[in-house]
Enzyme design. Structure first.
Site, PDB file in Angstrom:
ATOM      1  N   ASN A  24     -21.755  -0.607 -26.707  1.00 22.11           N
ATOM      2  CA  ASN A  24     -21.228  -1.861 -27.216  1.00 22.11           C
ATOM      3  C   ASN A  24     -22.196  -3.018 -26.971  1.00 22.11           C
ATOM      4  OD1 ASN A  24     -18.328  -2.927 -28.228  1.00 22.11           O
ATOM      5  ND2 ASN A  24     -19.310  -4.488 -26.980  1.00 22.11           N
ATOM      6  N   ASP A  25     -22.291  -3.448 -25.727  1.00 20.07           N
ATOM      7  CA  ASP A  25     -23.072  -4.646 -25.418  1.00 20.07           C
ATOM      8  C   ASP A  25     -24.554  -4.494 -25.746  1.00 20.07           C
ATOM      9  OD1 ASP A  25     -20.718  -5.798 -24.355  1.00 20.07           O
ATOM     10  OD2 ASP A  25     -21.053  -4.722 -22.476  1.00 20.07           O
ATOM     11  N   VAL A  26     -25.087  -3.272 -25.652  1.00 19.38           N
ATOM     12  CA  VAL A  26     -26.527  -3.068 -25.832  1.00 19.38           C
ATOM     13  C   VAL A  26     -26.951  -3.110 -27.302  1.00 19.38           C
ATOM     14  CG1 VAL A  26     -26.740  -1.750 -23.706  1.00 19.38           C
ATOM     15  CG2 VAL A  26     -26.293  -0.548 -25.850  1.00 19.38           C
ATOM     16  N   VAL A  27     -25.979  -3.259 -28.229  1.00 22.37           N
ATOM     17  CA  VAL A  27     -26.308  -3.391 -29.658  1.00 22.37           C
ATOM     18  C   VAL A  27     -25.709  -4.668 -30.226  1.00 22.37           C
ATOM     19  CG1 VAL A  27     -26.590  -0.921 -30.099  1.00 22.37           C
ATOM     20  CG2 VAL A  27     -24.314  -1.944 -30.284  1.00 22.37           C
ATOM     21  N   ALA A  73     -18.976  -5.878 -20.679  1.00 21.27           N
ATOM     22  CA  ALA A  73     -19.281  -7.262 -20.337  1.00 21.27           C
ATOM     23  C   ALA A  73     -18.188  -8.219 -20.802  1.00 21.27           C
ATOM     24  CB  ALA A  73     -20.618  -7.678 -20.954  1.00 21.27           C
TER      25      ALA A  73
END
Length: 467
Positions: A391-394, A432
């Site tokens: 999720n957060d890393v893209v 996050a």
């Protein structure tokens, strides 16, 4: 016959060399197996040599510690899931910290009784105790957050940094008093108690986005705690191995912070990764903004007509234990002549290397698993990106939205691909606590469902030709 100190020094040196080769081996999935074996050989040698030292007079208490510890350790190693590995690492760090505190107090009591207390020893005891105490309670909080016993959101309050600074100064004052007045047991207790409180206060403000770095930092703390214990016990092996763990943990933390475009200081001070726009309201916003949802069959149709696909694994894949299904999906695509690669973000999952280990476990070829810096330039020329549980890393907000807590963190540029399919169980925000702008882009569709189930259905659709 009593063995000489040179024998023990030589044996400890050999054990240290095995540990160094172990760390070297763990630098790559290809060499991780022999790296682990090297570290295991070093540990067996270190323990065996220590047990035959002349200072060991009685094995009774040693066995009381070793036997139940071995039973618990073996049971955990057999039953632990890869998804729980980060919290296991955190709780093991706490044990190291607690051991450092107990050794410091035990040594102080022993030397006070005999009257052999000098200034150097007192400094070692104080430093070992407060580093161990901070490691102990900080690791407990990290475990609670990773295990979802505590909220992953940061617990922040006005004046927290001033309070931490004040507590740190008071702790140092008690340390100085203890060193100058060895009979002041209350000062020793006070500095340790403040350190225990600081461990809580330093990690509670850390949000989910920074938790992988904190696990690495706590690893470093546990190493320095072991080093301090080594000085206290006059054990060269503890000193060297603690230094190895402490320095490697610090270096890894620095590398991870660089990958996130953040400073270690900002991470340790905390307050990042909080809930902003997440929760039930995010679901309502998603519906209003018209997020596209696709079926597994729709995704399979687009994927089997692609020439290049990049798969981005995340924590959701680990939770569902879907790595073997993902391997089958890769094989099904590869059989159709489609180029497939895997993209790994430095902080994907809950600890460094989490995704690499899972992919290696399912025997996905190493050469198609690439790190962010290696593969980011390829997304714009990719037909399909399949994000599975990440999720957060893209999240493009990290590049475009200055108000986002993620802003400035380098991401995998999945949004640049022609088509993006994101497999999620719900519209809930990532770890996050930040809504993902990728979901609302025209080239993105969400495939809802458990990662393992979706992957298995994708394999069936790709191999059956059904869509």
């Amino acid at each position: 016959m009593e063995l000489s100190q040179d024998f023990f020094a030589g044996a400890y040196l050999v054990a240290t060399i095995f540990f160094i080769f172990g760390l070297k081996g763990l630098a790559s999935p290809k060499t991780a197996v022999w790296g682990n074996l090297s570290a295991m050989v070093g540990m067996v040698l270190a323990v065996a040599v220590t047990l035959i030292h002349s200072d060991v007079k009685n094995y009774y208490w040693i066995l009381i510690g070793i036997v139940p510890g071995a039973v618990i350790g073996i049971a955990l190693a057999i039953k632990i899931q890869m998804t729980a590995m980060p919290q296991l690492v955190a709780i093991l760090h706490s044990f190291v910290g607690l051991a450092a505190v107990l050794v410091a107090f035990g040594t102080y009591i022993e030397h006070s009784a005999s009257g052999h207390v000098d200034t150097v020893l007192l400094v070692e005891l104080a430093v070992g105790s407060f580093i161990g105490a901070i490691t102990f309670t900080g690791s407990l909080i990290a475990f609670g957050k990773l295990q979802a016993l505590l909220s992953s959101n940061p617990l922040v309050f006005k004046g927290q940094h001033a309070l931490n600074l004040l507590l740190g100064l008071v702790m140092i004052a008690f340390t100085v008093d203890f060193v100058m007045h060895p009979d002041h047991m209350t000062s020793f207790l006070a500095l340790t108690g403040i350190a225990l409180l600081l461990g809580f206060l330093l990690v509670l403000p850390i949000g989910g986005g920074d938790m992988p770095v904190i696990v690495s930092m706590l690893n470093s703390y546990s190493g320095w705690a072991a080093t301090a214990t080594g000085f206290t016990l006059n054990n060269n092996l503890l000193i060297t191995t603690g230094a190895l763990v402490g320095s490697s943990g610090a270096i890894l933390s620095y590398i991870m912070c660089s990958a996130m475009n953040r400073s270690i200081v900002s991470v340790v001070l905390g307050g990042f990764g909080g809930e902003t726009g997440a929760g039930d309201s995010a679901v309502a916003q998603a519906a209003n903004k018209g997020v596209k949802a696709s079926s597994v069959e729709d995704a399979a149709f687009v994927m089997e007509n692609a020439s290049k696909i990049i798969i981005v694994p995340g924590y959701g894949m680990a939770v569902a234990q879907a790595q073997h299904s993902v391997k089958e999906m890769y094989e099904a695509l590869h059989e159709k002549g489609i180029e497939v690669k895997f993209a790994i973000h430095p902080v994907a999952g809950r600890m460094p290397g989490h995704m690499n280990v899972l992919l290696a476990e399912s025997e996905i070829p190493y050469e198609i698993v690439q790190e962010m810096d290696e593969i980011n330039g390829e997304f714009s020329g990719t037909d399909v990106v399949f994000v599975i549980g990440a999720n957060d890393v893209v999240n493009p907000d990290a590049k475009t939205n200055k108000s986002s807590p993620l802003y400035g963190m380098p991401i995998l540029d999945a949004y640049k691909a022609k088509h993006v399919f994101v497999n999620k169980r719900s519209m809930k925000a990532g770890y996050a606590g930040v809504d993902n702008a990728l979901f609302y882009m025209d080239n993105c569709s969400l495939v809802f469902g458990d990662a393992k189930s979706v992957s298995e259905h994708l394999v069936q659709a790709l191999r059956g030709g059904g869509h």
